[in-house]
Design a protein around this motif. Structure first.
Motif, PDB file in Angstrom:
ATOM      1  N   THR A   1      38.048  59.861  -9.393  1.00 36.16           N
ATOM      2  CA  THR A   1      38.729  61.133  -9.172  1.00 36.16           C
ATOM      3  C   THR A   1      40.173  60.910  -8.746  1.00 36.16           C
ATOM      4  O   THR A   1      41.094  61.587  -9.226  1.00 36.16           O
ATOM      5  CB  THR A   1      37.987  61.945  -8.097  1.00 36.16           C
ATOM      6  OG1 THR A   1      36.631  62.136  -8.510  1.00 36.16           O
ATOM      7  CG2 THR A   1      38.638  63.289  -7.876  1.00 36.16           C
ATOM      8  N   LYS A   2      40.377  59.967  -7.863  1.00 32.80           N
ATOM      9  CA  LYS A   2      41.736  59.666  -7.402  1.00 32.80           C
ATOM     10  C   LYS A   2      42.608  59.139  -8.533  1.00 32.80           C
ATOM     11  O   LYS A   2      43.803  59.457  -8.635  1.00 32.80           O
ATOM     12  CB  LYS A   2      41.674  58.641  -6.268  1.00 32.80           C
ATOM     13  CG  LYS A   2      43.019  58.356  -5.624  1.00 32.80           C
ATOM     14  CD  LYS A   2      42.852  57.404  -4.440  1.00 32.80           C
ATOM     15  CE  LYS A   2      44.201  57.133  -3.773  1.00 32.80           C
ATOM     16  NZ  LYS A   2      44.062  56.211  -2.612  1.00 32.80           N
TER      17      LYS A   2
ATOM     18  N   GLN B   1      43.901  63.327  -9.542  1.00 32.59           N
ATOM     19  CA  GLN B   1      44.803  63.721  -8.461  1.00 32.59           C
ATOM     20  C   GLN B   1      46.252  63.533  -8.881  1.00 32.59           C
ATOM     21  O   GLN B   1      46.589  62.643  -9.666  1.00 32.59           O
ATOM     22  CB  GLN B   1      44.501  62.912  -7.197  1.00 32.59           C
ATOM     23  CG  GLN B   1      43.176  63.297  -6.544  1.00 32.59           C
ATOM     24  CD  GLN B   1      42.945  62.591  -5.221  1.00 32.59           C
ATOM     25  OE1 GLN B   1      43.754  61.789  -4.790  1.00 32.59           O
ATOM     26  NE2 GLN B   1      41.845  62.923  -4.558  1.00 32.59           N
TER      27      GLN B   1
ATOM     28  N   LYS C   1      47.072  67.908 -13.037  1.00 34.60           N
ATOM     29  CA  LYS C   1      46.704  69.243 -12.563  1.00 34.60           C
ATOM     30  C   LYS C   1      46.009  70.057 -13.646  1.00 34.60           C
ATOM     31  O   LYS C   1      45.108  70.841 -13.372  1.00 34.60           O
ATOM     32  CB  LYS C   1      47.957  69.967 -12.065  1.00 34.60           C
ATOM     33  CG  LYS C   1      47.666  71.289 -11.381  1.00 34.60           C
ATOM     34  CD  LYS C   1      48.934  71.895 -10.815  1.00 34.60           C
ATOM     35  CE  LYS C   1      48.634  73.214 -10.107  1.00 34.60           C
ATOM     36  NZ  LYS C   1      49.879  73.817  -9.548  1.00 34.60           N
TER      37      LYS C   1
ATOM     38  N   LYS D   1      35.581  71.112  -6.907  1.00 38.94           N
ATOM     39  CA  LYS D   1      36.522  71.105  -5.784  1.00 38.94           C
ATOM     40  C   LYS D   1      36.609  72.495  -5.167  1.00 38.94           C
ATOM     41  O   LYS D   1      36.799  73.487  -5.865  1.00 38.94           O
ATOM     42  CB  LYS D   1      37.919  70.656  -6.236  1.00 38.94           C
ATOM     43  CG  LYS D   1      38.939  70.598  -5.101  1.00 38.94           C
ATOM     44  CD  LYS D   1      40.204  69.877  -5.516  1.00 38.94           C
ATOM     45  CE  LYS D   1      40.999  70.653  -6.535  1.00 38.94           C
ATOM     46  NZ  LYS D   1      42.319  70.019  -6.808  1.00 38.94           N
TER      47      LYS D   1
END
Length: 449
Positions: A243-244, A248, A253, A289
């Motif tokens: 995920t990072k 991110q 985005k 999220k």
């Protein structure tokens, strides 16, 4: 109710336990504040709790076959409600796995152990049971299968095992393995949901995931952030690392998509969602999220070849896991799922079966009456819209159905007085034996001193 109860008749060798089981189901559907051997016996008009205790502990009947009958009734009833309401096409069917606990005192109850209890939110003395909830999107849900988790030290101790009434040949099973047993039994009844869903306990069970994949069964299972996935490049990363790396920052985005996880009592439950491909074309990591806190939740997903695979479909499946929690809430608050004072393994199972029967009756009834009893005003279109003059009525819920069909058993005038005196006599007898036991203990203390 009559249809299901008559369908259970073949599970009983004799008519007397069957009649008592019918009384028991009606009792757990009543307005009693507590449901145990004494209160059930008093409610159904018995003179003592003996018949209720015999039903749970010693009577000859097949609780497994009864659960099969309840499962078939619930599934067919919810399917009929979906067909009548025109909610079959395009709607998902989910098998939701989760466990619930029941706090217990002492060390005599089958499966009792100091462990983390979700119902208490901390480590407590109690028992845990894995459940399967059958969820039809937009129609309803019901608990259709369960297995109690028994610690290995109880099974390997012959004295303790016999004292708790554990069946011969019982082997230790993890919660993930118990989920396999439940799903296998459901599959033997022809129940094959679009997806199986569960929390981290089940997502982290490799054996359960392999079981589903071997049977070409799709799943969306929660996993922890340190769960490892293999990317198409061959790189192995944890969920948090993936995920990072890929989601991110401003440049990623656009990978996030805001979608509803389904409607709750207060409206749509909006989250940001993204997914990451893995080395397998049929496996994906779905990430949820929270829009306000940014908290992440990870779902490992599998969809067999030949079945529709879209992010929107996986999101809908992930959002349909919550009804199993609602099933626990209704089962405990309105039907006494966690109020039984049973201690033997079979007695606990039989109480659970009879509560599931009552819950299934109300769930199917609520689903069948959903459209006929829904008169809510149209949903608001903008935040400044004035409230409607008449908000209407929400559809009848499972608790309301239970209140409407709760049985008020007629009782003779002297019945209440009889039970007051019976309890007083029983407590006097218990007090006498406790005092005699304490006298022997006091003698031992005197000799030591």
């Amino acid at each position: 109710m009559g249809e299901l109860l008559e369908g259970l008749r073949w599970c009983f060798r004799r008519i007397e336990p069957f009649v008592q089981a019918r009384k028991y189901v009606r009792a757990v559907m009543s307005e009693m504040p507590k449901r145990n051997g004494w209160t059930v016996a008093q409610h159904v008009g018995d003179r003592t709790p003996d018949r209720t205790q015999r039903l749970l502990n010693r009577a000859c009947w097949d609780e497994g076959a009864a659960m099969t009958e309840i499962r078939r009734f619930a599934v067919s009833g919810l399917e009929e409600a979906a067909r009548k309401g025109g909610r079959r096409r395009g709607k998902l069917v989910i098998g939701a796995l989760d466990e619930t606990g029941q706090q217990k005192k002492g060390e005599s109850t089958a499966g009792v152990k100091r462990q983390h209890m979700g119902c208490a939110g901390r480590v407590e003395n109690g028992i845990n049971t894995v459940h399967l909830s059958y969820v039809r999107e937009g129609t309803g849900h019901a608990l259709i299968g369960f297995r109690q988790w028994i610690p290995g030290e109880h099974i390997t101790d012959p004295v303790r095992s016999r004292h708790m009434g554990l069946p011969a040949g019982l082997t230790f099973r993890t919660k993930g393995q118990l989920a396999i047993d439940i799903c296998t039994t459901a599959a033997s009844d022809g129940i094959r949901p679009d997806f199986y869903c569960g929390d981290e306990v089940y997502g982290n069970c490799t054996e359960l995931r392999e079981h589903f994949e071997a049977g070409q069964q799709a799943y969306v299972l929660r996993v922890q952030k340190n769960f490892w996935i293999t990317l198409p490049s061959g790189l192995v990363l944890s969920c948090a690392q993936a995920t990072k790396t890929f989601l991110q920052g401003l440049k990623h985005k656009r990978r996030w998509e805001i979608r509803s996880a389904g409607k709750g009592s207060k409206g749509d439950r909006w989250y940001a969602w993204a997914w990451i491909s893995t080395a397998s074309p049929r496996h994906y990591l779905l990430i949820r999220k929270h829009l306000r806190t940014g908290e992440l939740a990870f779902h490992y997903c599998f969809v067999p070849e030949g079945q529709l695979l879209t992010k929107a479909r996986l999101i809908r499946a992930a959002g349909l896991r919550w009804p199993v929690e609602e099933g626990f809430e209704f089962g405990k608050d309105y039907f006494g799922l966690d109020q039984s004072q049973a201690r033997l393994y079979t007695a606990i199972a039989r109480h659970t079966v009879l509560v599931c029967a009552a819950l299934a009756v109300c769930a199917v009834t609520a689903a069948l009456l959903r459209d006929r009893t829904d008169s809510q005003a149209p949903e608001p279109a903008h935040p400044d819209q004035p409230p409607p003059t008449d908000p209407g009525l929400i559809p009848l819920t499972i608790p309301e159905i239970k209140h409407l069909i709760a049985n008020t058993t007629p009782q003779p005038p002297e019945h209440k007085t009889h039970w007051v005196n019976w309890r007083r006599k029983h407590q006097a007898r218990s007090r006498w034996f406790h005092k005699r036991t304490r006298l022997a203990r006091n003698i031992d203390i005197t000799q030591v001193s």
